[in-house]
Motif scaffolding. Sequence first.
Motif, short mmCIF file in Angstrom:
data_model
loop_
_atom_site.label_atom_id
_atom_site.label_comp_id
_atom_site.label_asym_id
_atom_site.label_seq_id
_atom_site.Cartn_x
_atom_site.Cartn_y
_atom_site.Cartn_z
N VAL A 45 34.93 14.46 13.66
CA VAL A 45 34.38 14.42 15.01
C VAL A 45 35.51 14.47 16.04
O VAL A 45 35.42 15.08 17.09
N CYS A 47 37.50 12.12 17.99
CA CYS A 47 37.61 11.44 19.28
C CYS A 47 39.09 11.14 19.57
O CYS A 47 39.77 10.53 18.75
N GLU A 86 33.68 8.64 9.28
CA GLU A 86 32.26 8.92 9.45
C GLU A 86 31.58 8.80 8.09
O GLU A 86 31.66 9.72 7.27
N SER A 111 28.35 8.23 13.94
CA SER A 111 28.18 9.12 15.08
C SER A 111 26.87 9.90 14.98
O SER A 111 26.43 10.52 15.95
N SER A 126 26.48 5.71 17.39
CA SER A 126 27.48 5.79 18.46
C SER A 126 27.83 7.26 18.68
O SER A 126 28.81 7.77 18.11
N LYS A 128 29.10 10.89 19.94
CA LYS A 128 30.33 11.40 20.52
C LYS A 128 30.09 12.81 21.06
O LYS A 128 29.39 13.61 20.44
#
Length: 209
Positions: A45, A47, A86, A111, A126, A128
């Motif tokens: 992902v 971040c 994840e 995510s 959560s 993103k």
Amino acid sequence: MTNDQEILLKQGKMLPVMEHFYTIQGEGAHTGKAAYFIRLGGCDVGCHWCDVKESWDPNLHPLMDAETVAEIAASFCKTIVLTGGEPLMWNLDILTGRLKELGCTIHIETSGAYPMSGILDWICLSPKKTGLPKPEIYQKAHELKMIIFNQHDFKFAEEQAARVSPKCRLFLQSEWSKRHEMYPKITDYILANPHWQASVQTHKYLNIP
């Protein structure tokens, strides 16, 4: 990784475990509860503010037998938190199946960017911006935890909140390095929008994992 290991990984019989440990849940709806954390390696992902970037590459973390990890975790506590990385990158059926056989309640922090697997009692979603949740996970989430890094994140939080169930609990949590700047804004925002709650990373203040 050998071909046999790749097969076991795909089946969920083995998983890349970055770390596993007994601690107190530090954030969100279950703050303050004893829990056994299983942190799985692997996340794409990406971040930029992630505080566990070392979890991103699954090849850096040893493959462990899923049932063995479950048995270790359940020997400490019956509340288990699957996190990452994840965790939904991997097949969680065997891990969670064994945990349920051992009488555990299973939480996940995700995510939502990958398909669901496993038996999950509490889903902390959560989202993103770099990898939005799969549509089907929104209505299954018990808790929506939005990380606030800048002013635009409040808008993103409301967009995501509009997609979850009315029963889903809504949390705003500052990105750790921006906490002195963002928590005053989060406080003002919650006072004006009381459907939200504040989440604080209390484990960092307590200096525990």
